[in-house]
Motif scaffolding. Structure first.
Motif, PDB file in Angstrom:
ATOM      1  N   PRO A  55      -3.626   8.712   8.928  1.00  0.00           N
ATOM      2  CA  PRO A  55      -2.652   9.844   9.539  1.00  0.00           C
ATOM      3  C   PRO A  55      -1.413  10.081   8.357  1.00  0.00           C
ATOM      4  CG  PRO A  55      -2.880   7.732  11.156  1.00  0.00           C
ATOM      5  CD  PRO A  55      -3.785   7.326   9.689  1.00  0.00           C
ATOM      6  N   ALA A  56      -1.360   9.121   7.687  1.00  0.00           N
ATOM      7  CA  ALA A  56      -0.185   9.409   6.569  1.00  0.00           C
ATOM      8  C   ALA A  56      -0.597  10.327   5.729  1.00  0.00           C
ATOM      9  CB  ALA A  56       0.168   7.920   5.957  1.00  0.00           C
TER      10      ALA A  56
ATOM     11  N   ASP B 190      -6.742   2.920   9.727  1.00  0.00           N
ATOM     12  CA  ASP B 190      -5.826   3.710  10.633  1.00  0.00           C
ATOM     13  C   ASP B 190      -4.426   3.811  10.443  1.00  0.00           C
ATOM     14  OD1 ASP B 190      -8.214   3.617  12.325  1.00  0.00           O
ATOM     15  OD2 ASP B 190      -7.556   1.555  13.331  1.00  0.00           O
ATOM     16  N   THR B 191      -4.126   3.023   9.558  1.00  0.00           N
ATOM     17  CA  THR B 191      -2.700   3.271   8.987  1.00  0.00           C
ATOM     18  C   THR B 191      -2.462   4.508   8.055  1.00  0.00           C
ATOM     19  OG1 THR B 191      -2.328   0.861   9.252  1.00  0.00           O
ATOM     20  CG2 THR B 191      -0.472   2.175   8.138  1.00  0.00           C
ATOM     21  N   TRP B 192      -3.285   4.235   6.949  1.00  0.00           N
ATOM     22  CA  TRP B 192      -3.266   5.327   5.885  1.00  0.00           C
ATOM     23  C   TRP B 192      -3.651   6.724   6.272  1.00  0.00           C
ATOM     24  CZ3 TRP B 192      -7.822   6.849   3.738  1.00  0.00           C
ATOM     25  CH2 TRP B 192      -8.968   5.958   3.636  1.00  0.00           C
TER      26      TRP B 192
ATOM     27  N   LEU C 165       0.926  -1.221  -0.005  1.00  0.00           N
ATOM     28  CA  LEU C 165       0.071   0.103  -0.048  1.00  0.00           C
ATOM     29  C   LEU C 165       0.777   1.315   0.009  1.00  0.00           C
ATOM     30  CD1 LEU C 165      -2.537   1.275   0.080  1.00  0.00           C
ATOM     31  CD2 LEU C 165      -2.645   0.930   2.578  1.00  0.00           C
ATOM     32  N   ALA C 166       1.945   1.086   0.855  1.00  0.00           N
ATOM     33  CA  ALA C 166       2.690   2.376   0.823  1.00  0.00           C
ATOM     34  C   ALA C 166       3.381   2.564  -0.484  1.00  0.00           C
ATOM     35  CB  ALA C 166       4.012   2.171   1.951  1.00  0.00           C
TER      36      ALA C 166
ATOM     37  N   LEU D 267       0.480   4.090  -2.696  1.00  0.00           N
ATOM     38  CA  LEU D 267       0.528   5.472  -2.587  1.00  0.00           C
ATOM     39  C   LEU D 267       1.454   6.375  -3.117  1.00  0.00           C
ATOM     40  CD1 LEU D 267      -0.719   5.564   1.240  1.00  0.00           C
ATOM     41  CD2 LEU D 267      -2.257   6.042  -0.916  1.00  0.00           C
TER      42      LEU D 267
END
Lengths: 642, 487
Positions: B275-276, B271-273, B211-212, B215
């Motif tokens: 905040p990023a 919840d991870t993406w 996913l990182a 993105l």
């Protein structure tokens, strides 16, 4: 045709006129310039006809149901909060609608003659139509946001028209001054609206008025709200202490002074307080403040008008003084008296300005009354019309201005407490001053031997009559109105105006309507006061420009320098603001804002050079940054998971 | 394995564009010079209008959501809304580009590339798997690389194309790499199937890394900090009509597919993406707007402005359905504003014969009242002034962020907006600089009439949406609802 449709059409007509003139302007010189003038007039006529339709239909309704709200669309909706583009047509907005479109139409017609030959005539008429449109937004608004839009837009149009002759530095400076002072008012008003929204969660008039008891429960809240709204009203209406822009605004073309700076826009503050009467009735402290500011303002403006020498500035201070009367009326809680005086004032003050315009035209743009004198022989009709306006202004019974001013004073008598007495006696003293300065203007301009300047110019410019018909007829019509308009509210005989407006005044307090006896007392005293002023002026200035007496020196200086308000503002606000700006530029803008972006750029450049001395610039550096970014992102996601 | 059924109707808006491109390649052979250009323009305009009309026809088909080509694409109202935005951008771009000298020689090719790029963007907005996403992304990217380098006589244009090609390829590689990781973690390229796999194991390192990378790859296309660095160079160097189209349409398509990936494939990792993205939004808004303050070249300034707007739009990604609605409204407004602004800049460049800078525009508003007025409206809209649509667009965006619990993002957005006034108003002031009122009377460049019409049209759209927004808001609301269920 439904009331709402007619009102929307009245509202759209000036906008259509403005857009049409702008579009024709694209055609360049192929379209005759005069077309703009006639389009603008036609748009106003249409608006006026629809305004009449609205009023007649409203009159045909039950008294309790004369309030029509129409929503065109929702402009903005977020959660429970929504702002509609909506209009509220009731007795109060109908009166304003008639005044704005009716007097506006006459002034448009007058402008046809006045602006003939101006290079930028089209721009003028487009602005004038836009102004009327903005004013209609203001008076027809059904919620505070639309009100604020109209409020800001009339300020903008005022700015554009004051500075219409943008080659004159003084006109540009005056326009800026008016805009800045009005912006102060707009900010106050906007904060007041935010407070209303925070308390009630709505900006719709009807919902806010329904929640007035909730607002009124806390004295300090309602005082803040009413006080902040009042700041907007004071700035727009050129009342103490935000009045200094109005005399300078006379730099605009004279019909603009008549329409915007006498008949309509500057009375918006009075309309605002009358419209917000459900709120103001819960804030007696603010009402008292309005009365005090009004009384002080009307006396001060009257004193200043006594020594000014510019014909338009004298009338401008007179406007400030008369609006102060209206503020006294609405401040006393006699809301209808303020609106009544607003209406008659629109007639006789527009008349005076337009008469002054005829004079100025006849003297080749001369505005200094010391250069006039003896003009009666060349401008007899104008002189007669202006005398009617002057006597109405001085409050002589039974002219309209007399009856409407007396209603304010009678309201003061009716209340009977200290505030009422202040209003009454202050108003009577002001009436003497009004009679004095208004007649001084007339005697100086029209009586006595002509000045050399007048003798040199007036005969030449009046060869073909006093002016074009488009200029004279509106003046005559307004003179007739200034005489007869008082019929709608005659002491002891008719009370059409107060009965018409009564339902708009919400039931927080019963509507204040003076008894017939108080009405007659006020009328008698005020007419006598105004008459004394006129007679004294006749004795002093009756023989023309050379007055045998002069004021005591300190008072004269105070009056000539307008009580030093401009100087006060210069040192209290301009100087500190200029210093702050210089300091910010030196200590914040130069070291921070001009350096940081350059530093970032220089860093990228440096990184690019060090990493990749390549002809294609910074591609490698960009790729590296990209890779670092992706790496950082992956790392972050990993850390999150762990 | 069976042959998938092709839903021609659902794909019609894209097929019209591709068909038009094919026709134009024939036109390029059969006709020459101005005739060819005029035919190409007609075909191009016809295709964009046809594409938009086709969208209105299929808007309600299948209750607004249809799986197409075995689930490779999902044609829902959200995708359709993006198609309209792309078609509108294309239409305005064509009108604005009409007078460009280069088109007299290569008109059909230009329009064909534009149509292919638009089709690729449409398809990407409707992609429902990483395979279709990658194919459509490359379709429009390659067309754009060529368009950037279209002015082969200008070294700036060639350099712009080359830079975009190199950096864009890196972006694509990263995206594919990420897609591979996600496939490794979940066994599928399709978003809906990935969602199942991710939901079963939201802590999977492989999926998170994937996913990182995805993105990062898409972040390149939407140009958010730190993946934005190509934007100013490419925007400045590319022929201005191309820049106009890129800024409006690419942004719309890339944001659309990003929303789709986030809400249909990886909602379980929210919840991870979230905040990023919030951090990226803050950094992008502040960085881009501050750097833009110092730009004197107007195209470069608008490029940083475009990065800044991407920052605002990131807010929408964390704000649920209301965010998606605000996103579409914002993209529509931004498309009209941006194409309009770049078109005016293109005319200014043509008239003055040099790059548009703040100095070269001084007093220009007096000699070109319509164009200058339109540019002033665009600048005010970009800065978010009422009554332009830019105000409402920002307002809905910020309101959605606040409702979703990201009040601090809205506050940063307001602060960034205030900073942005510093450069938008500077251009506006230069346009109406009285000291240069008389010195700027230049003859208008050929073909300006169409570009002027384009600018006027865009300005009317911007004002119209700012004063009368309900229809378009309703349309954006329907589109958002077809992708994201109400909370």
């Amino acid at each position: 045709m439904s009331i709402a449709t007619a009102a929307w059409l009245a509202y759209a007509a000036p906008l259509a006129g403005c857009v049409l003139i702008a579009l024709l302007g694209l055609g360049g010189e192929r379209v005759p310039r005069r077309a703009a003038a006639w389009i603008a007039c036609l748009a106003m006529l249409v608006a006026f006809v629809f305004a009449v339709v609205v009023t007649v239909q409203l009159e045909g309704l039950e008294e309790t149901s004369r309030s029509v709200r129409s929503v065109a669309w929702t402009w903005l909706a977020a959660g429970d909060f929504h702002v509609d583009n909506s209009i509220l047509v009731d007795q109060l907005s109908a009166v304003m609608l008639l005044v704005v479109t009716g007097v506006g139409f006459l002034i448009h017609v007058y402008s046809v003659g006045y602006m003939q030959g101006d290079r930028e005539e089209r721009r003028y008429f487009a602005y004038l139509n836009l102004f009327v449109f903005s004013m209609l937004i203001l008076v027809l608004a059904a919620n505070f946001v639309v009100l604020l839009v109209g409020w800001g837009m009339v300020g903008l149009c005022s700015y554009l028209l004051i500075g219409f002759w943008h080659q004159r530095p003084s006109a540009v400076a005056a326009a800026k001054k008016a805009f800045v002072m009005n912006a102060v008012g707009d900010i106050g008003m906007a904060i007041g609206i935010f407070m209303i929204f925070r308390q009630l969660g709505t900006v719709d008039y009807i919902e806010v008025f329904a929640g007035r008891a909730e607002l009124g429960a806390d004295t300090s809240t309602i005082n803040w709200i009413c006080g902040l709204l009042l700041i907007g009203g004071l700035a727009k209406s050129a009342q103490l202490p935000l009045h200094t822009w109005l005399p300078d605004a006379m730099e605009g073309p004279t019909p603009v002074s008549a329409l915007i700076h006498a008949a309509t826009m500057v009375t918006a503050g009075v309309y605002l307080i009358a419209r917000m009467n459900p709120l103001y009735s819960y804030a007696p402290d603010i009402q008292h403040l309005i009365v005090v500011l009004g009384v002080v303002g009307l006396l001060m403006a009257g004193l200043i008008a006594l020594t000014q020498t510019d014909i338009k500035r004298i009338i401008a201070f007179s406007t400030m003084s008369q609006i102060a009367y209206m503020f006294v009326g609405v401040g006393l809680g006699a809301y209808w008296t303020g609106i009544y005086h607003l209406t008659t004032h629109a007639f006789f003050k527009a008349l005076l300005f337009m008469g002054a315009g005829v004079v100025i035209h006849a003297l080749a743009d001369q505005q200094d009354i010391r250069q006039m004198g003896g003009l009666h022989r060349w401008l007899p009709k104008t002189s007669l019309a202006m005398w009617i306006g002057t006597l109405a202004l001085a409050g002589i019974f039974p002219l309209s201005g007399g009856l409407s001013k007396d209603s304010i004073l009678a309201a003061g008598l009716e209340i009977g407490n200290g505030w009422g007495d202040l209003a009454f006696f202050g108003g009577v003293a002001g009436a003497v001053l009004t009679g004095l300065y208004a007649s001084r203007l007339m005697f100086t301009v029209f009586r006595g031997p002509p000045s050399d300047y007048a003798a040199a110019h007036a005969p030449h410019h009046t060869e073909h009559g006093e002016g074009p018909r488009t200029m004279l007829y509106p003046v005559f019509i307004l003179a007739a109105l200034a005489v007869v308009a008082g019929i709608v509210q005659f002491p002891g005989l008719s009370h059409v105006f107060s009965s018409w407006l009564e339902p708009v005044v919400y039931g927080a307090v019963p509507m204040l309507e003076p008894s017939a006896s108080n009405d007659w007392i006020a009328t008698g005293v005020a007419t006598a006061a105004g008459g004394i002023g006129v007679i004294v002026a006749a004795i002093v200035w009756g023989h023309g420009r050379s007055a045998p007496v002069s004021f005591p020196r300190p008072l004269a200086v105070l009056s000539e320098r307008r009580f030093f308000w401009d100087e006060l503002y210069h040192y209290a606000f301009y100087v500190p603001a200029a210093w702050t700006a210089v300091a910010l530029r030196r200590f914040v803008e130069r070291p921070v804002f001009l350096v940081v972006p350059d530093a970032i750029g220089a860093f990228a450049l440096l990184a690019g050079r060090t990493l990749a001395p390549l002809q294609t610039g910074l591609v490698r550096a960009y790729a590296l940054a990209f890779a670092l970014g992706v790496g950082g992102l992956v790392l972050y996601f990993m850390v999150q998971a762990a | 394995m069976t042959t998938p059924v092709v839903q021609w109707g659902a794909l019609a808006p894209d097929l019209i564009l591709l068909g038009g491109a094919a026709v134009l390649l024939l036109v390029a052979v059969l006709f020459r010079d101005r005739t060819a250009r005029d035919i190409a323009m007609l075909v191009g305009v016809g295709c964009f209008v046809g594409s938009a009309v086709a969208v209105t026809v299929i808007w309600d088909h299948g209750d607004g959501v249809r799986a197409v080509l075995d689930g490779q694409f999902v044609v829902d109202r959200f995708a359709n809304a993006v198609r309209v935005i792309v078609a509108g951008s294309g239409l305005l771009t064509l009108m604005g580009a009409y007078g460009w000298a280069r088109l007299r020689e290569h008109g059909p090719e230009f329009v064909a590339f534009l149509l292919v790029a638009a089709a690729g963007m449409d398809l990407m907005a409707a992609s429902n798997s990483f395979v279709s996403l990658f194919v459509s992304l490359e379709t429009f990217s390659i067309a754009l690389y060529a368009l950037c380098a279209f002015d082969t006589k200008s070294s700036a244009s060639l350099e712009s194309g080359l830079k975009y090609l190199i950096l864009g390829s890196i972006g694509s590689v990263v995206l594919v790499y990420g897609a591979a990781f996600l496939y490794g973690a979940t066994g599928s390229f399709r978003f809906d199937e990935i969602a199942v796999g991710v939901a079963a194991e939201p802590e999977s390192l492989l999926a998170l890394a994937g996913l990182a990378l995805v993105l990062g790859g898409l972040g390149f296309k939407i140009a958010v900090v730190p993946f934005h660095m190509w934007t100013p160079d490419v925007y400045e160097g590319a022929p201005t009509p191309v820049t106009a189209f890129m800024s409006a349409a690419t942004k719309a398509a890339a944001f659309a597919v990003l929303v789709r990936v986030l809400v249909t494939a990886v909602p379980a990792m929210g919840d991870t993406w979230k905040p990023a993205l919030a951090v990226a939004a803050i950094v992008t808004m502040l960085f881009a707007n501050v750097v833009a303050l110092r730009q004197t070249n107007v195209k470069r300034m608008l490029a940083y402005s475009s990065v800044g707007h991407a920052g605002y739009l990131l807010m929408a990604l964390v704000s649920g359905q209301a965010g998606a609605k605000a996103l579409l409204f914002y993209l529509a407004v931004y498309a009209a504003t941006s194409v309009g602004a770049f078109t005016v800049v293109a005319i200014a460049e043509r008239e003055t014969g040099r790059a548009a800078t703040i100095d070269s525009l001084r007093g220009w508003g007096f000699s070109r009242p319509v164009l200058g007025g339109a540019l002033a409206i665009f600048l005010l809209s970009l800065a978010g002034f009422p009554p332009t649509a830019g105000f409402l667009a920002k307002l809905y965006l910020f309101a959605a962020a606040i409702d979703a619990g990201y009040t601090y993002l809205a506050l940063v957005g307001v602060a960034a907006t205030v900073i942005s006034l510093g450069y938008y108003l500077r251009v506006g002031l230069a346009l109406y600089d009285r000291r240069h009122e008389s010195g700027s009377m230049l003859p208008s460049a050929p073909g300006t009439a169409w570009a002027g019409t384009c600018a006027a049209l865009a300005a009317i759209v911007v004002l119209w949406l700012g004063i009368y927004p309900p229809d378009v808001l309703d349309w954006a609301g329907q589109a958002a609802a077809s992708l994201i269920a109400a909370p």
